[in-house]
Design a protein around this motif. Sequence first.
Motif, PDB file in Angstrom:
ATOM      1  N   MET A   1       0.822  -1.202   0.000  1.00 39.08           N
ATOM      2  CA  MET A   1       0.000   0.000   0.000  1.00 39.08           C
ATOM      3  C   MET A   1       0.858   1.254   0.000  1.00 39.08           C
ATOM      4  O   MET A   1       0.446   2.270  -0.488  1.00 39.08           O
ATOM      5  CB  MET A   1      -0.918  -0.045   1.222  1.00 39.08           C
ATOM      6  N   TRP A   2       2.071   1.140   0.534  1.00 33.83           N
ATOM      7  CA  TRP A   2       2.904   2.332   0.652  1.00 33.83           C
ATOM      8  C   TRP A   2       3.468   2.770  -0.680  1.00 33.83           C
ATOM      9  O   TRP A   2       3.706   3.969  -0.891  1.00 33.83           O
ATOM     10  CB  TRP A   2       4.024   2.097   1.661  1.00 33.83           C
ATOM     11  N   LEU A   3       3.679   1.848  -1.611  1.00 30.36           N
ATOM     12  CA  LEU A   3       4.296   2.200  -2.889  1.00 30.36           C
ATOM     13  C   LEU A   3       3.408   3.121  -3.737  1.00 30.36           C
ATOM     14  O   LEU A   3       3.889   4.155  -4.220  1.00 30.36           O
ATOM     15  CB  LEU A   3       4.658   0.925  -3.656  1.00 30.36           C
ATOM     16  N   PRO A   4       2.113   2.829  -3.928  1.00 32.78           N
ATOM     17  CA  PRO A   4       1.284   3.766  -4.692  1.00 32.78           C
ATOM     18  C   PRO A   4       1.184   5.134  -4.031  1.00 32.78           C
ATOM     19  O   PRO A   4       1.213   6.158  -4.710  1.00 32.78           O
ATOM     20  CB  PRO A   4      -0.084   3.087  -4.734  1.00 32.78           C
ATOM     21  N   VAL A   5       1.090   5.149  -2.719  1.00 32.25           N
ATOM     22  CA  VAL A   5       0.988   6.431  -2.016  1.00 32.25           C
ATOM     23  C   VAL A   5       2.290   7.213  -2.160  1.00 32.25           C
ATOM     24  O   VAL A   5       2.276   8.433  -2.382  1.00 32.25           O
ATOM     25  CB  VAL A   5       0.628   6.198  -0.537  1.00 32.25           C
ATOM     26  N   LEU A   6       3.421   6.514  -2.078  1.00 32.88           N
ATOM     27  CA  LEU A   6       4.718   7.164  -2.244  1.00 32.88           C
ATOM     28  C   LEU A   6       4.843   7.802  -3.623  1.00 32.88           C
ATOM     29  O   LEU A   6       5.231   8.971  -3.762  1.00 32.88           O
ATOM     30  CB  LEU A   6       5.852   6.154  -2.029  1.00 32.88           C
ATOM     31  N   PHE A   7       4.492   7.051  -4.668  1.00 38.69           N
ATOM     32  CA  PHE A   7       4.595   7.588  -6.021  1.00 38.69           C
ATOM     33  C   PHE A   7       3.587   8.708  -6.255  1.00 38.69           C
ATOM     34  O   PHE A   7       3.863   9.654  -6.993  1.00 38.69           O
ATOM     35  CB  PHE A   7       4.425   6.480  -7.061  1.00 38.69           C
ATOM     36  N   LEU A   8       2.424   8.628  -5.640  1.00 30.36           N
ATOM     37  CA  LEU A   8       1.455   9.714  -5.762  1.00 30.36           C
ATOM     38  C   LEU A   8       2.007  10.985  -5.139  1.00 30.36           C
ATOM     39  O   LEU A   8       1.916  12.070  -5.722  1.00 30.36           O
ATOM     40  CB  LEU A   8       0.127   9.315  -5.102  1.00 30.36           C
ATOM     41  N   ILE A   9       2.618  10.870  -3.964  1.00 31.39           N
ATOM     42  CA  ILE A   9       3.197  12.037  -3.294  1.00 31.39           C
ATOM     43  C   ILE A   9       4.350  12.605  -4.111  1.00 31.39           C
ATOM     44  O   ILE A   9       4.461  13.828  -4.289  1.00 31.39           O
ATOM     45  CB  ILE A   9       3.649  11.662  -1.865  1.00 31.39           C
ATOM     46  N   ILE A  10       5.203  11.731  -4.650  1.00 30.30           N
ATOM     47  CA  ILE A  10       6.320  12.196  -5.484  1.00 30.30           C
ATOM     48  C   ILE A  10       5.800  12.913  -6.729  1.00 30.30           C
ATOM     49  O   ILE A  10       6.285  13.984  -7.092  1.00 30.30           O
ATOM     50  CB  ILE A  10       7.239  11.018  -5.872  1.00 30.30           C
ATOM     51  N   GLY A  11       4.809  12.354  -7.365  1.00 33.08           N
ATOM     52  CA  GLY A  11       4.258  12.969  -8.569  1.00 33.08           C
ATOM     53  C   GLY A  11       3.616  14.313  -8.301  1.00 33.08           C
ATOM     54  O   GLY A  11       3.840  15.279  -9.049  1.00 33.08           O
ATOM     55  N   ILE A  12       2.831  14.390  -7.247  1.00 31.08           N
ATOM     56  CA  ILE A  12       2.186  15.660  -6.911  1.00 31.08           C
ATOM     57  C   ILE A  12       3.246  16.698  -6.531  1.00 31.08           C
ATOM     58  O   ILE A  12       3.161  17.862  -6.944  1.00 31.08           O
ATOM     59  CB  ILE A  12       1.163  15.463  -5.777  1.00 31.08           C
ATOM     60  N   SER A  13       4.261  16.277  -5.780  1.00 30.60           N
ATOM     61  CA  SER A  13       5.329  17.206  -5.385  1.00 30.60           C
ATOM     62  C   SER A  13       6.076  17.731  -6.601  1.00 30.60           C
ATOM     63  O   SER A  13       6.331  18.933  -6.712  1.00 30.60           O
ATOM     64  CB  SER A  13       6.311  16.520  -4.441  1.00 30.60           C
ATOM     65  N   LEU A  14       6.434  16.839  -7.516  1.00 31.45           N
ATOM     66  CA  LEU A  14       7.136  17.279  -8.729  1.00 31.45           C
ATOM     67  C   LEU A  14       6.271  18.225  -9.548  1.00 31.45           C
ATOM     68  O   LEU A  14       6.757  19.204 -10.107  1.00 31.45           O
ATOM     69  CB  LEU A  14       7.541  16.072  -9.573  1.00 31.45           C
ATOM     70  N   GLY A  15       4.991  17.931  -9.629  1.00 30.94           N
ATOM     71  CA  GLY A  15       4.089  18.798 -10.388  1.00 30.94           C
ATOM     72  C   GLY A  15       3.952  20.172  -9.770  1.00 30.94           C
ATOM     73  O   GLY A  15       3.857  21.181 -10.481  1.00 30.94           O
ATOM     74  N   LEU A  16       3.931  20.233  -8.458  1.00 26.09           N
ATOM     75  CA  LEU A  16       3.760  21.520  -7.782  1.00 26.09           C
ATOM     76  C   LEU A  16       5.050  22.325  -7.691  1.00 26.09           C
ATOM     77  O   LEU A  16       5.022  23.557  -7.701  1.00 26.09           O
ATOM     78  CB  LEU A  16       3.192  21.295  -6.379  1.00 26.09           C
ATOM     79  N   LEU A  17       6.183  21.642  -7.605  1.00 26.30           N
ATOM     80  CA  LEU A  17       7.455  22.342  -7.408  1.00 26.30           C
ATOM     81  C   LEU A  17       8.135  22.748  -8.709  1.00 26.30           C
ATOM     82  O   LEU A  17       9.056  23.562  -8.683  1.00 26.30           O
ATOM     83  CB  LEU A  17       8.413  21.474  -6.586  1.00 26.30           C
ATOM     84  N   THR A  18       7.725  22.205  -9.816  1.00 23.21           N
ATOM     85  CA  THR A  18       8.337  22.563 -11.090  1.00 23.21           C
ATOM     86  C   THR A  18       7.369  23.410 -11.906  1.00 23.21           C
ATOM     87  O   THR A  18       6.173  23.387 -11.681  1.00 23.21           O
ATOM     88  CB  THR A  18       8.712  21.316 -11.897  1.00 23.21           C
ATOM     89  N   ASN A  19       7.925  24.151 -12.818  1.00 22.47           N
ATOM     90  CA  ASN A  19       7.103  25.007 -13.674  1.00 22.47           C
ATOM     91  C   ASN A  19       7.215  24.523 -15.117  1.00 22.47           C
ATOM     92  O   ASN A  19       7.638  25.248 -16.003  1.00 22.47           O
ATOM     93  CB  ASN A  19       7.554  26.466 -13.550  1.00 22.47           C
ATOM     94  N   ILE A  20       6.849  23.280 -15.316  1.00 24.43           N
ATOM     95  CA  ILE A  20       6.942  22.684 -16.644  1.00 24.43           C
ATOM     96  C   ILE A  20       5.672  22.988 -17.420  1.00 24.43           C
ATOM     97  O   ILE A  20       4.559  22.725 -16.947  1.00 24.43           O
ATOM     98  CB  ILE A  20       7.157  21.167 -16.547  1.00 24.43           C
ATOM     99  N   GLN A  21       5.838  23.556 -18.604  1.00 22.76           N
ATOM    100  CA  GLN A  21       4.706  23.865 -19.467  1.00 22.76           C
ATOM    101  C   GLN A  21       4.602  22.777 -20.541  1.00 22.76           C
ATOM    102  O   GLN A  21       5.590  22.449 -21.195  1.00 22.76           O
ATOM    103  CB  GLN A  21       4.889  25.228 -20.139  1.00 22.76           C
ATOM    104  N   ILE A  22       3.437  22.210 -20.702  1.00 22.25           N
ATOM    105  CA  ILE A  22       3.214  21.176 -21.705  1.00 22.25           C
ATOM    106  C   ILE A  22       2.670  21.856 -22.970  1.00 22.25           C
ATOM    107  O   ILE A  22       1.648  22.540 -22.908  1.00 22.25           O
ATOM    108  CB  ILE A  22       2.201  20.131 -21.205  1.00 22.25           C
ATOM    109  N   PRO A  23       3.349  21.681 -24.107  1.00 22.54           N
ATOM    110  CA  PRO A  23       2.832  22.260 -25.352  1.00 22.54           C
ATOM    111  C   PRO A  23       1.464  21.662 -25.703  1.00 22.54           C
ATOM    112  O   PRO A  23       1.158  20.523 -25.365  1.00 22.54           O
ATOM    113  CB  PRO A  23       3.883  21.860 -26.395  1.00 22.54           C
ATOM    114  N   ASP A  24       0.669  22.450 -26.397  1.00 18.40           N
ATOM    115  CA  ASP A  24      -0.685  22.020 -26.742  1.00 18.40           C
ATOM    116  C   ASP A  24      -0.699  20.733 -27.570  1.00 18.40           C
ATOM    117  O   ASP A  24      -1.642  19.958 -27.485  1.00 18.40           O
ATOM    118  CB  ASP A  24      -1.409  23.119 -27.509  1.00 18.40           C
ATOM    119  N   ALA A  25       0.348  20.514 -28.358  1.00 19.75           N
ATOM    120  CA  ALA A  25       0.400  19.321 -29.203  1.00 19.75           C
ATOM    121  C   ALA A  25       0.474  18.030 -28.377  1.00 19.75           C
ATOM    122  O   ALA A  25       0.102  16.965 -28.858  1.00 19.75           O
ATOM    123  CB  ALA A  25       1.596  19.393 -30.144  1.00 19.75           C
TER     124      ALA A  25
END
Length: 118
Positions: free
Chosen positions: A1-25
């Motif tokens: 159970m800890w692995l999905p929660v860990l990856f969810l936290i890592i993903g949300i953290s990376l998304g919030l801490l970085t300013n990556i813009q995804i092109p419309d394409a």
Amino acid sequence: MWLPVLFLIIGISLGLLTNIQIPDAYTDYLSIAVLAAFDTLLGGIRAHLEEKFDDTVFITGFFFNVSLAAFLAFLGVQLGVDLYLAAVFAFGIRLFQNLAIIRRQIIDQKLLVKFIKK
């Protein structure tokens, strides 16, 4: 159970801490990848509740689902067909099925605990 929660936290953290813009394409690809990731995450939670969770199955399922979804989106773009909608439909159905099963498992466990306490 800890692995999905860990990856969810890592993903949300990376998304919030970085300013990556995804092109419309690439928005179709990203939407499919996010759906595939959520499908795998909910499948992992479901497997944990059913006591059938396996780390190897979870990791390989995550990468396979994301790769297959990206390939379907790419193939659809090359053919000029909105093929990514097939992946959205399939992942959407699986998401709701997994959520329903998780909800039932949690309700059953809580009812069982209440019944045992009485």
